[in-house]
Each structure stands twice: as structure tokens, then as C-alpha cells.
Design a protein around this motif. Structure first.
Motif, mmCIF file in Angstrom:
data_model
loop_
_atom_site.group_PDB
_atom_site.id
_atom_site.type_symbol
_atom_site.label_atom_id
_atom_site.label_comp_id
_atom_site.label_asym_id
_atom_site.label_seq_id
_atom_site.Cartn_x
_atom_site.Cartn_y
_atom_site.Cartn_z
ATOM 1 N N VAL A 73 -9.199 6.191 1.379
ATOM 2 C CA VAL A 73 -8.523 4.955 1.008
ATOM 3 C C VAL A 73 -9.035 4.485 -0.348
ATOM 4 O O VAL A 73 -10.229 4.205 -0.508
ATOM 5 C CB VAL A 73 -8.744 3.854 2.063
ATOM 6 C CG1 VAL A 73 -7.979 2.592 1.674
ATOM 7 C CG2 VAL A 73 -8.321 4.332 3.445
ATOM 8 N N VAL A 80 -13.099 7.512 7.902
ATOM 9 C CA VAL A 80 -12.494 6.881 6.718
ATOM 10 C C VAL A 80 -13.518 6.820 5.596
ATOM 11 O O VAL A 80 -14.653 6.364 5.799
ATOM 12 C CB VAL A 80 -11.994 5.461 7.047
ATOM 13 C CG1 VAL A 80 -11.516 4.748 5.777
ATOM 14 C CG2 VAL A 80 -10.870 5.511 8.079
ATOM 15 N N ILE A 97 -6.515 -0.723 6.998
ATOM 16 C CA ILE A 97 -7.051 0.562 7.445
ATOM 17 C C ILE A 97 -6.876 0.706 8.960
ATOM 18 O O ILE A 97 -6.465 1.766 9.456
ATOM 19 C CB ILE A 97 -8.536 0.693 7.044
ATOM 20 C CG1 ILE A 97 -8.659 0.855 5.522
ATOM 21 C CG2 ILE A 97 -9.174 1.898 7.750
ATOM 22 C CD1 ILE A 97 -10.087 0.772 5.014
ATOM 23 N N TYR A 145 0.858 -1.189 0.000
ATOM 24 C CA TYR A 145 0.000 0.000 0.000
ATOM 25 C C TYR A 145 0.893 1.237 0.000
ATOM 26 O O TYR A 145 2.075 1.180 0.353
ATOM 27 C CB TYR A 145 -0.969 0.004 1.184
ATOM 28 C CG TYR A 145 -0.356 0.160 2.550
ATOM 29 C CD1 TYR A 145 -0.286 1.402 3.179
ATOM 30 C CD2 TYR A 145 0.130 -0.945 3.247
ATOM 31 C CE1 TYR A 145 0.256 1.546 4.448
ATOM 32 C CE2 TYR A 145 0.682 -0.816 4.516
ATOM 33 C CZ TYR A 145 0.744 0.438 5.115
ATOM 34 O OH TYR A 145 1.281 0.571 6.367
ATOM 35 N N VAL A 201 -13.835 5.118 1.859
ATOM 36 C CA VAL A 201 -13.224 4.193 0.900
ATOM 37 C C VAL A 201 -13.740 4.513 -0.496
ATOM 38 O O VAL A 201 -14.914 4.853 -0.683
ATOM 39 C CB VAL A 201 -13.507 2.725 1.262
ATOM 40 C CG1 VAL A 201 -12.761 2.346 2.528
ATOM 41 C CG2 VAL A 201 -14.997 2.456 1.427
ATOM 42 N N TYR A 252 -8.390 -5.135 3.311
ATOM 43 C CA TYR A 252 -8.479 -3.679 3.378
ATOM 44 C C TYR A 252 -8.826 -3.221 4.791
ATOM 45 O O TYR A 252 -8.272 -2.239 5.295
ATOM 46 C CB TYR A 252 -9.531 -3.169 2.392
ATOM 47 C CG TYR A 252 -9.206 -3.436 0.943
ATOM 48 C CD1 TYR A 252 -7.907 -3.305 0.458
ATOM 49 C CD2 TYR A 252 -10.197 -3.811 0.037
ATOM 50 C CE1 TYR A 252 -7.610 -3.546 -0.871
ATOM 51 C CE2 TYR A 252 -9.911 -4.058 -1.288
ATOM 52 C CZ TYR A 252 -8.620 -3.923 -1.749
ATOM 53 O OH TYR A 252 -8.330 -4.167 -3.060
ATOM 54 N N ALA A 293 -15.349 1.939 7.804
ATOM 55 C CA ALA A 293 -15.503 3.012 6.823
ATOM 56 C C ALA A 293 -16.775 3.809 7.097
ATOM 57 O O ALA A 293 -17.862 3.245 7.191
ATOM 58 C CB ALA A 293 -15.551 2.438 5.413
ATOM 59 N N LYS A 314 -4.501 3.596 10.815
ATOM 60 C CA LYS A 314 -5.010 4.499 11.850
ATOM 61 C C LYS A 314 -4.167 4.404 13.117
ATOM 62 O O LYS A 314 -3.894 5.418 13.777
ATOM 63 C CB LYS A 314 -6.480 4.185 12.139
ATOM 64 C CG LYS A 314 -7.391 4.456 10.937
ATOM 65 C CD LYS A 314 -8.834 4.093 11.216
ATOM 66 C CE LYS A 314 -9.511 5.149 12.046
ATOM 67 N NZ LYS A 314 -10.977 4.922 12.129
#
Length: 501
Positions: free
Chosen positions: A102, A186, A172, A82, A188, A168, A209, A176
Motif C-alpha cells: 500500500v 501488508v 486497508i 484509492y 505500507v 489508511y 501493517a 482485505k
């Protein structure tokens, strides 16, 4: 260009599923990538990503192989790639940090997205957001098992959308923690298949998310929710709107190709007429190549190049002769530019099945068929033949109904109105993958934002001076909706510090 090579590789993998023999033509499963093939030189102002690459830092997360099992081998790990851009980030805060955007990688290496997926970068100053681009497992440098990854169903069995979404979610959470931003909202974002992943992640992991922007996400192209000929009908409509004579020439060309191919030296004649890189083994090879060109032109029919107009300009221009085959060849040259040869390029001959080909043979079963009113020869989707080809290729049959069983899709408006929130399904109504005609606004927070003339994932590209007003309006609508989500989040969280808002 790396993505031109990737595009050719994907075509071979798709052809392995669509042409059981060279004697029979099947409908072609289109690609879902938000990144268009580089078949001609793009306008210089369209490729703006090179200048922002230096703002990204590359990381690798030690990812769990199997999130849904407790067998010993499930605990194996692999490095998942990533990239982070913190240039515009408003920073962390004890209560609420600046947002994190993201981008969920799809069926391609993630590095290519830096050149083309510009929505996050373009809006980073406005949102003061931290940017992350995450690569999908089994693509690019994020491949479990190394050289053995695509060997058989045993190693490919960990290659599916549910595992990818769990990947994912883990990354994530780790981002964080790393940036001490546990309370950051967040968003996405994904395009096409990645757009499906974005919307599904929001539904499956709402604690991860806050919201999702799903650009050109064909979430309703399963289980005949969308008519089988829906994709090719939009392709045909695009060509017909560009030029009626071009549309009619294409419709006529299939019978002409078959007629010439039936002659004793017909395949040699077609090979010569279309300047193929190797002698055609069948008419199906040529027809498949042309169909892929037409659907690619329609899918990525974006300003300022407008490839459908390029193809039709070549067909109608008559620069290579007035007969049907000469006109079709003119469209091929107009689309690809002058080259040493066309069709049967050597790059088609070397790849092994894998990647998107596996995903289509496991869970991503989209029934595409040619309707009688399209510019293609009518042919319904043959599910039995599809299953048999997948079994021959990988030794396992596809799970035809799994996507709608696991993620939903039937009666989507009623279902999402009852429990879903904060999803934007953005579409261009000229995009063959558009669901705008099916999915309308479901609630105040699940909406379909549609650009009338937009093509595939156009809203995710870098903004530039050639953007028409309808595209600018589309992006502004998406920005305003996301801003409302974030403002409501900060309000509900009672943030004590709002310097980043």
C-alpha cells in the motif's frame, strides 16, 4: 505538466508563510513531495508510469470525517480515492494470502504517483503482491466539505496526519475484506511526508501493517532534534561538491542583489537582468525564487539529469556575462530552460492558502534556518514570527511540539529498540532530508538503508537502465529485508498453502 503547476501552487502557499511582507526574506520551508517538479523535460526513460496506468482501477471509500470524536458531525463522511492494481497478485487463501503493498499518498493528488512511484510495480512480480495507492485527505479528489474545505480552521481542523493514518487503516481493512484476504501481510510504503506516515502507521497500527518502507522520511526534523541548519548545510554541500566556483558565486550573489536593489532604480534593473514576468516588488522576491531553485535542485539531484550540475554549469559557463548577476541568471536558465520570462510568473498570484501550508501551520513545524557556513545568508529560524504568520493566515497557532509528543522522535534509537519493529528508513545521503547521519540501525528489524549519492526518495522511482550500481544495491537491500518480514510472517502463521510465496 500537472505537477509543475502543483509545484508552483505549493510555492505560493509556502511564500504566504515565509514572506510576511515583500521587504523581508525568511527561510523557506522546503517541499516534502517525493515527486520532483517538472521544470525541464525529463529523460524519456525516467517517466515509465504512463504504461502502467491501464493496470489500475479507481475506487472511492466512504471515509469517516473524524475518527477520534463521537460528536454528531464526526460521523459525516467523504469519498476518499484509492487505486488498485491486481495484475500481479498471487490471490487470496484461507490461511495466508499473497501480500498487499500500500502506497500512502502525501501532499499531492494520488494519480501523479502512478507516473513516478514505481517501486511497488517493479517488485510486484517478485512478491506477487496486490498494489494499492491511497490518496491523502484534503488532496486531489479526497476533500471533505467540497469548496468550503479550505475556508477556515473549522473545516481544516479535520486535516492532520493522525486522521490521515486512521483513514489508511480503515481503507486497508476494507481492501482485505473486499479481496477476501484478511490474513494477507501488508507492507505500507511512502516517501518524504508519506514516508513519515508509513513509519508512524506501522508504530500506531501494528495489527494493520506488517512493515513499512519509509523513504527519505524526515521524522527527526522536529523540535531541533536535527540541527536547524541541517537541511541547508546538505544543500550547500551538494553545490560545493559540484563546483567550488559555483558555490562561491551563489554566496556572493546575495549581497550583490541587495546592493543593486538599494539603488533608486535597482528593482527595475534586477527585473530586467533576470527577465522577470512582472517588475519585482522587492529583492526578497527574487532571492526567495533563487533559494527555492537551489534547494529543489539539491533535493532532487538524481541521475541522469543531475540538476545541481545543470545549475552550476549555467553559473560557471558565463553564457550571459562574467559579472555575478549574469552568472546567476545563467544558472536560472540552465535549470528552467529557455522561456518567455522568469520569476513572478502569473500562476503565483491566484491561489488561496491551503494544503501543505495548513499542515505546516498546524502540526508539521520543522525549524529550518540558514547556518553561517551555508551558501545562503545566515538567518536562524524565528519561531515567534512563524507562529504569528500562521495566526494571521488561519487564526490559530501551530502546535509546535505535537509531532514529537504524539509520534516520538527524541531518543528514537532507545525508544524504538524497546518496542518498534519492521521499519526501513531509506535515505540518500545527498538528500537534504536524509536522516542517515542521525538514525543508524536500531535493531535487526528497524534499519537505515543509505545510498551514498542518493537524492530524495530516489529508491521509490521506476528502475531504469540509467540507475547507478549504488541505487540498484539500495533497492535490492530493501527487497531482501521485506522478503524476510513476509517469510517470517508466513512461517509464524503456519500457512498451509504457499504457492504465492
Amino acid at each position: 505538466m500537472v505537477f509543475h503547476s502543483l509545484f508552483l501552487l505549493q510555492l505560493l502557499l509556502l511564500f504566504s508563510l515565509t514572506t510576511a511582507t515583500a521587504k523581508r526574506l525568511h527561510t523557506i520551508p522546503p517541499r516534502l513531495s517525493p515527486i520532483e517538479p517538472r521544470v525541464w523535460l525529463d529523460h524519456p526513460d525516467q517517466n515509465l508510469g504512463e504504461s502502467v496506468r491501464e493496470d489500475f482501477e479507481t475506487f472511492f471509500y466512504n471515509q469517516t470525517l473524524d475518527h477520534f470524536n463521537y460528536r454528531h458531525e464526526s460521523y459525516d463522511t467523504f469519498p476518499q480515492k484509492y487505486l488498485i492494481n491486481s495484475k500481479y497478485w498471487g490471490g487470496s487463501d484461507t490461511d495466508c494470502s499473497a501480500p498487499i503493498f500500500v502506497y500512502l499518498g502525501a501532499e499531492a493528488p494520488i494519480n501523479g504517483s502512478l507516473d513516478t512511484i514505481g517501486f511497488l510495480v517493479d517488485t510486484a512480480v517478485h512478491f506477487k503482491s496486490l498494489l494499492a495507492y491511497v490518496e491523502h485527505r484534503y488532496y486531489g479528489e479526497s476533500i471533505p466539505f467540497g469548496d468550503e474545505a479550505f475556508k477556515n480552521a473549522s473545516t481544516l481542523g479535520y486535516f492532520n496526519s493522525a486522521q490521515a493514518i486512521a483513514d489508511y487503516a480503515e481503507i486497508i481493512i476494507d481492501i482485505k475484506k473486499t479481496f477476501q484476504a484478511e490474513n494477507a501481510p501488508v507492507i505500507v510504503i511512502g516517501g518524504s511526508y508519506g514516508g513519515m506516515l508509513a513509519s508512524w502507521l506501522r508504530l500506531k497500527y501494528p495489527h494493520i501493517a506488517l512493515g513499512a518502507l519509509a523513504s527519505s522520511a524526515p521524522v527527526l526534523y522536529f523540535d531541533d532534534i536535527t540541527p536547524q541548519d541541517g537541511f541547508y548545510s546538505i544543500v550547500s554541500k551538494g553545490f560545493r561538491e559540484a563546483s567550488e566556483t559555483c558555490y562561491q558565486t551563489i554566496r556572493e550573489s546575495w549581497d550583490v542583489i541587495d546592493e543593486v536593489a538599494s539603488k533608486p532604480d535597482g528593482l527595475s534593473e534586477l527585473s530586467e537582468r533576470f527577465n522577470t514576468c512582472a517588475t519585482l516588488a522587492s529583492a526578497a522576491v527574487l532571492k526567495t525564487h533563487l533559494i527555492e531553485m537551489y534547494i529543489s535542485a539539491a533535493q532532487y539531484n538524481a541521475p541522469p539529469t543531475y540538476p545541481v550540475n545543470k545549475v552550476c554549469g549555467g553559473i560557471d559557463g558565463g553564457g550571459f556575462g562574467d559579472d555575478v548577476l549574469a552568472k546567476i541568471f545563467g544558472g536560472l536558465v540552465a535549470y528552467k530552460g529557455n522561456g518567455p520570462c522568469y520569476v513572478n510568473a502569473p500562476a503565483y498570484q491566484s491561489a488561496l492558502p491551503g494544503g501543505w501550508s495548513w499542515q505546516r501551520c498546524s502540526e508539521m513545524v520543522m525549524p529550518f534556518g540558514f547556518g553561517k557556513d551555508s551558501m545562503f545568508q545566515p538567518k536562524p529560524f524565528d519561531i515567534e514570527a512563524y507562529i504569528e504568520r500562521c495566526k494571521q493566515t488561519y487564526g490559530v497557532p501551530p502546535r509546535v511540539d505535537w509531532v514529537t509528543s504524539y509520534y516520538g522522535g527524541h531518543n528514537i534509537s532507545l525508544v524504538l529498540q524497546r518496542f518498534g519493529s519492521n521499519i526501513i528508513y531509506s535515505n540518500g545521503l545527498r538528500d537534504p532530508y536524509s536522516i542517515g547521519g542521525v538514525l543508524r540501525s536500531i535493531s535487526d528489524t528497524i534499519v537505515a538503508v543509505n545510498a551514498v549519492n542518493g537524492s530524495h526518495c530516489l529508491d521509490l522511482r521506476f528502475a531504469n537502465q540509467y540507475d547507478p550500481h549504488w541505487l540498484v544495491d539500495q533497492r535490492n537491500s530493501e527487497i531482501n529485508i521485506i522478503q524476510e518480514w513476509i517469510d517470517e510472517y508466513y512461517h509464524d502463521a503456519r500457512c498451509s498453502t504457499k504457492s504465492h510465496i
